[in-house]
Design a protein around this motif. Structure first.
Motif, PDB file in Angstrom:
ATOM      1  N   VAL A   1       0.853  -1.185   0.000  1.00  0.00           N
ATOM      2  CA  VAL A   1       0.000   0.000   0.000  1.00  0.00           C
ATOM      3  C   VAL A   1       0.882   1.227   0.000  1.00  0.00           C
ATOM      4  O   VAL A   1       1.814   1.338   0.773  1.00  0.00           O
ATOM      5  CB  VAL A   1      -0.911   0.009   1.244  1.00  0.00           C
ATOM      6  N   ALA A   2       0.599   2.172  -0.880  1.00  0.00           N
ATOM      7  CA  ALA A   2       1.331   3.419  -0.922  1.00  0.00           C
ATOM      8  C   ALA A   2       0.362   4.548  -0.653  1.00  0.00           C
ATOM      9  O   ALA A   2      -0.830   4.416  -0.881  1.00  0.00           O
ATOM     10  CB  ALA A   2       2.002   3.600  -2.284  1.00  0.00           C
TER      11      ALA A   2
ATOM     12  N   GLN B   1      -7.070  14.422   2.940  1.00  0.00           N
ATOM     13  CA  GLN B   1      -7.581  13.069   2.720  1.00  0.00           C
ATOM     14  C   GLN B   1      -6.409  12.162   2.359  1.00  0.00           C
ATOM     15  O   GLN B   1      -5.478  12.572   1.681  1.00  0.00           O
ATOM     16  CB  GLN B   1      -8.627  13.035   1.604  1.00  0.00           C
ATOM     17  N   LYS B   2      -6.481  10.936   2.838  1.00  0.00           N
ATOM     18  CA  LYS B   2      -5.363  10.005   2.677  1.00  0.00           C
ATOM     19  C   LYS B   2      -5.725   8.925   1.661  1.00  0.00           C
ATOM     20  O   LYS B   2      -6.690   8.201   1.846  1.00  0.00           O
ATOM     21  CB  LYS B   2      -5.020   9.386   4.034  1.00  0.00           C
TER      22      LYS B   2
ATOM     23  N   LYS C   1      -8.510  -3.999   3.545  1.00  0.00           N
ATOM     24  CA  LYS C   1      -9.494  -3.185   4.277  1.00  0.00           C
ATOM     25  C   LYS C   1      -9.027  -2.886   5.702  1.00  0.00           C
ATOM     26  O   LYS C   1      -9.203  -1.780   6.202  1.00  0.00           O
ATOM     27  CB  LYS C   1     -10.844  -3.906   4.302  1.00  0.00           C
ATOM     28  N   ASP C   2      -8.437  -3.870   6.350  1.00  0.00           N
ATOM     29  CA  ASP C   2      -7.931  -3.660   7.707  1.00  0.00           C
ATOM     30  C   ASP C   2      -6.835  -2.601   7.722  1.00  0.00           C
ATOM     31  O   ASP C   2      -6.794  -1.742   8.611  1.00  0.00           O
ATOM     32  CB  ASP C   2      -7.391  -4.976   8.287  1.00  0.00           C
ATOM     33  N   VAL C   3      -5.930  -2.685   6.728  1.00  0.00           N
ATOM     34  CA  VAL C   3      -4.867  -1.678   6.627  1.00  0.00           C
ATOM     35  C   VAL C   3      -5.480  -0.293   6.414  1.00  0.00           C
ATOM     36  O   VAL C   3      -5.034   0.698   7.001  1.00  0.00           O
ATOM     37  CB  VAL C   3      -3.898  -2.027   5.483  1.00  0.00           C
ATOM     38  N   GLY C   4      -6.519  -0.238   5.564  1.00  0.00           N
ATOM     39  CA  GLY C   4      -7.178   1.041   5.321  1.00  0.00           C
ATOM     40  C   GLY C   4      -7.761   1.646   6.583  1.00  0.00           C
ATOM     41  O   GLY C   4      -7.570   2.835   6.858  1.00  0.00           O
ATOM     42  N   LYS C   5      -8.437   0.834   7.377  1.00  0.00           N
ATOM     43  CA  LYS C   5      -9.057   1.333   8.610  1.00  0.00           C
ATOM     44  C   LYS C   5      -8.012   1.686   9.660  1.00  0.00           C
ATOM     45  O   LYS C   5      -8.080   2.733  10.305  1.00  0.00           O
ATOM     46  CB  LYS C   5     -10.012   0.268   9.166  1.00  0.00           C
ATOM     47  N   GLU C   6      -7.032   0.796   9.846  1.00  0.00           N
ATOM     48  CA  GLU C   6      -6.036   0.981  10.896  1.00  0.00           C
ATOM     49  C   GLU C   6      -5.116   2.173  10.637  1.00  0.00           C
ATOM     50  O   GLU C   6      -4.587   2.770  11.581  1.00  0.00           O
ATOM     51  CB  GLU C   6      -5.199  -0.289  11.050  1.00  0.00           C
ATOM     52  N   ASN C   7      -4.923   2.520   9.372  1.00  0.00           N
ATOM     53  CA  ASN C   7      -3.988   3.593   9.028  1.00  0.00           C
ATOM     54  C   ASN C   7      -4.672   4.862   8.530  1.00  0.00           C
ATOM     55  O   ASN C   7      -4.009   5.765   8.020  1.00  0.00           O
ATOM     56  CB  ASN C   7      -2.994   3.095   7.973  1.00  0.00           C
ATOM     57  N   GLY C   8      -5.973   4.922   8.685  1.00  0.00           N
ATOM     58  CA  GLY C   8      -6.694   6.151   8.391  1.00  0.00           C
ATOM     59  C   GLY C   8      -6.796   6.512   6.920  1.00  0.00           C
ATOM     60  O   GLY C   8      -6.873   7.695   6.574  1.00  0.00           O
ATOM     61  N   TYR C   9      -6.820   5.509   6.034  1.00  0.00           N
ATOM     62  CA  TYR C   9      -6.978   5.811   4.617  1.00  0.00           C
ATOM     63  C   TYR C   9      -8.427   6.157   4.314  1.00  0.00           C
ATOM     64  O   TYR C   9      -9.348   5.579   4.887  1.00  0.00           O
ATOM     65  CB  TYR C   9      -6.556   4.613   3.760  1.00  0.00           C
TER      66      TYR C   9
ATOM     67  N   PHE D   1     -11.474   1.081  -6.827  1.00  0.00           N
ATOM     68  CA  PHE D   1     -11.146   1.190  -5.415  1.00  0.00           C
ATOM     69  C   PHE D   1     -11.468  -0.109  -4.695  1.00  0.00           C
ATOM     70  O   PHE D   1     -12.552  -0.657  -4.826  1.00  0.00           O
ATOM     71  CB  PHE D   1     -11.916   2.353  -4.761  1.00  0.00           C
ATOM     72  N   ILE D   2     -10.502  -0.593  -3.914  1.00  0.00           N
ATOM     73  CA  ILE D   2     -10.725  -1.766  -3.074  1.00  0.00           C
ATOM     74  C   ILE D   2     -11.371  -1.341  -1.757  1.00  0.00           C
ATOM     75  O   ILE D   2     -12.202  -2.042  -1.199  1.00  0.00           O
ATOM     76  CB  ILE D   2      -9.398  -2.479  -2.764  1.00  0.00           C
ATOM     77  N   TYR D   3     -10.953  -0.187  -1.284  1.00  0.00           N
ATOM     78  CA  TYR D   3     -11.408   0.266   0.039  1.00  0.00           C
ATOM     79  C   TYR D   3     -11.834   1.728  -0.035  1.00  0.00           C
ATOM     80  O   TYR D   3     -11.190   2.535  -0.718  1.00  0.00           O
ATOM     81  CB  TYR D   3     -10.283   0.112   1.060  1.00  0.00           C
ATOM     82  N   ALA D   4     -12.935   2.051   0.625  1.00  0.00           N
ATOM     83  CA  ALA D   4     -13.364   3.435   0.785  1.00  0.00           C
ATOM     84  C   ALA D   4     -13.983   3.587   2.171  1.00  0.00           C
ATOM     85  O   ALA D   4     -14.716   2.713   2.631  1.00  0.00           O
ATOM     86  CB  ALA D   4     -14.372   3.830  -0.281  1.00  0.00           C
TER      87      ALA D   4
END
Length: 217
Positions: free
Chosen positions: A47-48, A72-73, A178-186, A197-200
């Motif tokens: 993830v970048a 926004q991240k 999705k977990d990375v997105g939530k945990e890192n504030g994306y 988009f995989i995650y929003a």
């Protein structure tokens, strides 16, 4: 006698199919996964992050251009590369290949039987009485039909086996993103392999606002 189509068209590769369908289909969540067949198309398997205040709308290209508010991240990942490096994928590929080889062996036995009977019939046809000839022809037609049914059944079995093997891997990979997105504030994570988009973040889902605008409860 008509010779049947005897090629068992079974794909062994895991290259070329989208892994995640993207968040566009479910508002704030990623879409349902599909069985893989992935092609390596980008260099990044991690993830970048990018922060931007651009005003253009999202485009399904290798690099997202997205309308954003300041701070926004955004992140991106190549789902094909991710699947490629997961150890579960290699095990699933080996399992699928062994399954297909076993089916091909069974199909080959049936095909060999058909070819033998065809050869026997052709060598004896001139000396056969009509009643015997008709019986032999019907038997060959029945065997030909079994061959065709076996081919169709084999393709269906391989498709189901592939789905059974790869769905848990796809689910695991998508959950990790999705977990990375939530945990890192994306706010969004973009898949460069599929152009979606995989995650929003759920807070960006405007469905409640649109329903209210339409007077829908």
């Amino acid at each position: 006698m008509k010779r049947p189509f005897l090629v068992l068209a079974l794909s062994l590769s895991v290259a070329g199919t989208t892994l995640f369908t993207g968040c566009q289909q479910k508002g704030g969540d990623a879409g349902k996964t599909t069985t893989p067949n992935t092609a390596v198309t980008a260099d990044s398997g991690a993830v970048a992050t990018t922060e931007t205040s651009a005003t253009s709308t999202p485009a399904a290209t290798a690099t997202p251009t997205t309308a954003t508010a300041p701070n926004q991240k955004f992140g991106y990942i190549n789902s094909a590369e991710l699947l490629k490096v997961m150890p579960e994928t290699k095990r699933a590929e080996a399992n699928l290949e062994a399954f297909v080889k076993n089916l091909e062996k069974q199909f080959g036995g049936l095909q060999s039987e058909y070819q033998t009977k065809i050869t026997e019939f052709q060598s004896q046809e001139k000396t056969m009485v009509d009643a015997v000839k008709e019986t032999r022809i019907r038997a060959l037609q029945d065997l030909e039909q079994r061959l065709q049914q076996s081919q169709v059944s084999g393709q269906q079995q391989v498709a189901k086996k592939r789905e059974d093997l790869f769905k848990p891997i796809l689910d695991k990979a998508e959950k990790a993103v999705k977990d990375v997105g939530k945990e890192n504030g994306y706010d969004y994570i973009f898949d460069t392999n599929t152009g979606s988009f995989i995650y929003a973040k759920e807070s960006h889902n405007i469905m409640p606002l649109v329903k209210a605008k339409l007077g829908i409860k």
